[in-house]
Design a protein around this motif. Structure first.
Motif, mmCIF file in Angstrom:
data_model
loop_
_atom_site.group_PDB
_atom_site.id
_atom_site.type_symbol
_atom_site.label_atom_id
_atom_site.label_comp_id
_atom_site.label_asym_id
_atom_site.label_seq_id
_atom_site.Cartn_x
_atom_site.Cartn_y
_atom_site.Cartn_z
ATOM 1 N N HIS A 1 -17.268 41.111 47.641
ATOM 2 C CA HIS A 1 -15.850 41.132 48.009
ATOM 3 C C HIS A 1 -15.006 40.353 47.015
ATOM 4 N N GLU A 2 -15.532 39.217 46.527
ATOM 5 C CA GLU A 2 -14.737 38.335 45.671
ATOM 6 C C GLU A 2 -14.834 38.670 44.183
ATOM 7 N N SER A 3 -15.794 39.534 43.799
ATOM 8 C CA SER A 3 -15.892 39.924 42.388
ATOM 9 C C SER A 3 -14.568 40.545 41.957
ATOM 10 N N CYS A 4 -14.047 40.109 40.821
ATOM 11 C CA CYS A 4 -12.733 40.632 40.412
ATOM 12 C C CYS A 4 -12.852 41.996 39.752
ATOM 13 N N GLY A 5 -14.078 42.387 39.388
ATOM 14 C CA GLY A 5 -14.285 43.726 38.828
ATOM 15 C C GLY A 5 -14.061 43.824 37.337
ATOM 16 N N LYS A 6 -13.748 42.700 36.694
ATOM 17 C CA LYS A 6 -13.418 42.769 35.263
ATOM 18 C C LYS A 6 -14.623 43.135 34.394
ATOM 19 N N CYS A 7 -15.815 42.631 34.746
ATOM 20 C CA CYS A 7 -16.972 42.960 33.898
ATOM 21 C C CYS A 7 -18.041 43.725 34.692
ATOM 22 N N VAL A 8 -18.752 44.599 33.968
ATOM 23 C CA VAL A 8 -19.703 45.510 34.611
ATOM 24 C C VAL A 8 -20.867 44.795 35.323
ATOM 25 N N PRO A 9 -21.522 43.814 34.669
ATOM 26 C CA PRO A 9 -22.704 43.228 35.335
ATOM 27 C C PRO A 9 -22.404 42.707 36.729
ATOM 28 N N CYS A 10 -21.253 42.119 36.916
ATOM 29 C CA CYS A 10 -20.923 41.558 38.224
ATOM 30 C C CYS A 10 -20.355 42.635 39.154
ATOM 31 N N PHE B 1 -37.592 42.974 46.379
ATOM 32 C CA PHE B 1 -37.100 41.617 46.124
ATOM 33 C C PHE B 1 -37.259 41.247 44.650
ATOM 34 N N ALA B 2 -38.351 41.723 44.026
ATOM 35 C CA ALA B 2 -38.538 41.467 42.590
ATOM 36 C C ALA B 2 -37.392 42.131 41.814
ATOM 37 N N GLU B 3 -36.972 43.289 42.267
ATOM 38 C CA GLU B 3 -35.868 44.004 41.630
ATOM 39 C C GLU B 3 -34.543 43.235 41.830
ATOM 40 N N MET B 4 -34.395 42.646 43.022
ATOM 41 C CA MET B 4 -33.185 41.835 43.275
ATOM 42 C C MET B 4 -33.133 40.639 42.333
ATOM 43 N N LEU B 5 -34.287 40.027 42.139
ATOM 44 C CA LEU B 5 -34.346 38.865 41.263
ATOM 45 C C LEU B 5 -34.013 39.272 39.821
ATOM 46 N N ARG B 6 -34.562 40.395 39.388
ATOM 47 C CA ARG B 6 -34.306 40.868 38.026
ATOM 48 C C ARG B 6 -32.815 41.165 37.840
ATOM 49 N N GLN B 7 -32.264 41.813 38.845
ATOM 50 C CA GLN B 7 -30.845 42.165 38.808
ATOM 51 C C GLN B 7 -29.964 40.908 38.724
ATOM 52 N N SER B 8 -30.289 39.913 39.546
ATOM 53 C CA SER B 8 -29.445 38.709 39.524
ATOM 54 C C SER B 8 -29.661 37.905 38.244
ATOM 55 N N GLU B 9 -30.862 38.024 37.644
ATOM 56 C CA GLU B 9 -31.082 37.353 36.348
ATOM 57 C C GLU B 9 -30.230 38.006 35.255
ATOM 58 N N ILE B 10 -30.172 39.321 35.294
ATOM 59 C CA ILE B 10 -29.331 40.037 34.311
ATOM 60 C C ILE B 10 -27.874 39.606 34.487
ATOM 61 N N MET B 11 -27.458 39.538 35.754
ATOM 62 C CA MET B 11 -26.075 39.124 36.030
ATOM 63 C C MET B 11 -25.812 37.715 35.503
ATOM 64 N N ALA B 12 -26.785 36.817 35.720
ATOM 65 C CA ALA B 12 -26.596 35.431 35.284
ATOM 66 C C ALA B 12 -26.457 35.351 33.766
ATOM 67 N N LYS B 13 -27.171 36.256 33.069
ATOM 68 C CA LYS B 13 -27.139 36.194 31.601
ATOM 69 C C LYS B 13 -25.931 36.913 31.007
ATOM 70 N N THR B 14 -25.418 37.921 31.702
ATOM 71 C CA THR B 14 -24.420 38.773 31.036
ATOM 72 C C THR B 14 -23.034 38.772 31.676
ATOM 73 N N SER B 15 -22.876 38.146 32.824
ATOM 74 C CA SER B 15 -21.548 38.168 33.454
ATOM 75 C C SER B 15 -20.572 37.298 32.670
ATOM 76 N N LEU B 16 -19.339 37.687 32.783
ATOM 77 C CA LEU B 16 -18.283 37.011 32.022
ATOM 78 C C LEU B 16 -17.983 35.605 32.541
ATOM 79 N N CYS B 17 -18.069 35.415 33.832
ATOM 80 C CA CYS B 17 -17.678 34.108 34.375
ATOM 81 C C CYS B 17 -18.707 33.622 35.394
ATOM 82 N N PRO B 18 -18.565 32.375 35.853
ATOM 83 C CA PRO B 18 -19.592 31.792 36.726
ATOM 84 C C PRO B 18 -19.766 32.504 38.071
#
Ligand SMILES: Cc1cc2nc3c(=O)[nH]c(=O)nc-3n(C[C@H](O)[C@H](O)[C@H](O)COP(=O)(O)O)c2cc1C
Ligand code: SF4
Length: 420
Positions: free
Chosen positions: A344-353, A378-395
């Motif tokens: 809900h709070e993602s601003c939508g500016k960058c794709v990974p998030c 769950f392993a897929e969820m972890l992989r997905q959130s790791e990608i987000m942590a590495k590539t998202s524009l903001c915290p």
């Protein structure tokens, strides 16, 4: 027994927050008077020596920040320094700044004027979330009183130093609590984050050096100036001196806030100040730091609640929110509501998030519907959130990994079984 130790919540509930005379009678604005007799560098030095760390969530050294801002060279022809107080308080489970703003607003305003003097800021803004109507009213009243008594405005207490502070009301976006997004919003733009660096100390509001601090951080400054660095560093832990306001909610008998020395244990917070798990139930987990936080199990009950100890155990202190969960609560459901919040709070500016927050929810819903091999999902969820942590524009996009990873680390036994 651990005792409460009040610095930021000093006099909350004891003095009339609407009366500047009550504040003055309790020693209010004495720290400002002392400050104005000193050089700005001496205030910077005191804050640096005190070891104060930002209470907004990240725990960054307040001394370094104030030093960088004071030393930053202006990049525009017309040079002006700003101070901004972050009173957006959007983290779920967090209501510490509200306690200060409603119960003793002059304290953080005094801290803000002192910090402004230290960096030679000429203009200040307090950015408060719109839902905090009482905090807004109390702050507005306190600012007017401070102006009337000469603690704000031109030539403060005949010192030659001038500062004005204005209020800006936020519109309810969680992301606008992130410092660079907040600055965009203050400039009248849409609440989209900026890329860091440059940091606000170097290029902040309207491109000028800006000191941005949380309400609770600023509320510590008057006590540091009055009682001294040695007094302050005796409180709390070596690397995280002072106190912290913890907000207790969820399955706790006495929800509310408590200010205690940094390093208090989770067990002391829940049992001693929170009256134990509500309804005589058994403790299952606590979510520390709100949505951008981590789940911790029973084995963490005696861990000291301070930035570095928790970080060493892959947990966070964050804003100081402690959401208690009894054994009848589901980690999966809590994770679901956290992921919904981020979507809900993602601003939508960058794709990974933008896409990632959506995908994490889909994966969790598939698991809940037992349509997939849970372990793989769950392993897929972890992989997905790791990608987000590495590539998202903001915290914000870098945050879901905290809840996902801690849930998997400590509660996989519960996540993998079908709880329906
Ligand atoms: C998504 C997001 C939301 C945030 N919300 C707040 C907030 O509501 N209040 C706050 O003080 N800091 C918030 N922060 C942290 C600020 O970016 C910043 O670290 C803080 O204002 C710095 O002040 P401090 O050094 O005094 O902690 C948020 C950070 C992120 C990433
Ligand atoms: S990480 Fe999320 S909130 Fe941050 S810029 Fe990207 S889409 Fe917006």
């Amino acid at each position: 027994m651990v005792a409460e130790c009040r610095i930021a919540t000093k006099n909350v509930g004891r003095i009339n927050p609407e009366s500047i005379d009550d504040y003055l009678a309790s020693g209010g604005y004495e720290a400002l008077k002392k400050t104005l007799q000193l050089k700005p560098e001496e205030i910077v030095f005191a804050i640096a020596k005190s070891g104060l760390r930002g209470r907004g969530g990240a725990g960054f050294s307040s001394g370094m920040k104030i030093k960088f801002t004071g030393e930053a060279t202006c990049q525009l022809l017309e040079c002006m320094r700003f101070i901004v107080c972050n009173a957006d308080e959007g983290e779920p489970g967090t209501f510490k700044d509200r306690i200060i703003m409603e119960g003793n607003p002059h304290l953080y305003i005094e801290g803000m004027i002192i910090a402004a003097y230290a960096v030679s800021a000429e203009k200040g803004y307090i950015y408060i979330r719109g839902e905090y109507t009482k905090s807004i009213a109390m702050t507005r009243m306190a600012l007017a009183q401070a102006r009337e008594r000469g603690f704000l405005g031109s030539d403060i207490l005949k010192s030659g130093y001038s500062l004005n502070i204005d209020l800006k009301i936020g519109a309810g976006s969680y992301l606008c609590g992130e410092e660079l997004t907040l600055l965009e919003s203050l400039e009248g733009k849409r609440g989209y984050p900026r890329i860091k660096p440059p940091y606000p100390a170097e290029k902040g509001l309207f491109g000028q050096p800006t000191l941005i601090n949380n309400v609770e951080t600023l509320a510590h400054i008057p006590a540091i100036i009055i009682h001294g660095v040695d007094w302050y560093t005796r409180l709390g832990s070596k690397k995280s001196p002072g106190t912290k306001i913890f907000t207790l909610s969820g399955d706790v008998a006495l929800p509310g806030y408590v200010e205690a020395e940094m390093g208090v244990t989770l067990r002391e917070l829940i049992d001693q100040f929170g009256g134990g798990v509500s309804g005589g139930k058994k403790f299952k987990a606590a979510l520390l730091g709100g949505a951008a936080g981590t789940f911790v199990p029973e084995s963490y009950l005696d861990v000291h609640m301070e930035y570095d100890t928790l970080q060493a155990k892959d947990a966070v202190l964050g804003s100081g929110a402690v959401i208690v969960m009894a054994t009848d609560k589901s980690i999966r459901e809590m994770l679901n509501s956290i992921l919904r919040f981020f979507q809900h709070e993602s601003c939508g500016k960058c794709v990974p998030c933008r896409v990632g927050t959506q995908q994490l929810l889909i994966l969790l819903e598939q698991i809940n519907g037992a349509r997939r091999d849970k372990e793989k999902a769950f392993a897929e969820m972890l992989r997905q959130s790791e990608i987000m942590a590495k590539t998202s524009l903001c915290p914000l996009g870098q945050s879901p990994i905290l809840a996902v990873k801690s849930a998997l680390t400590h509660f996989s036994h519960e996540l993998y079984v079908d709880m329906r």
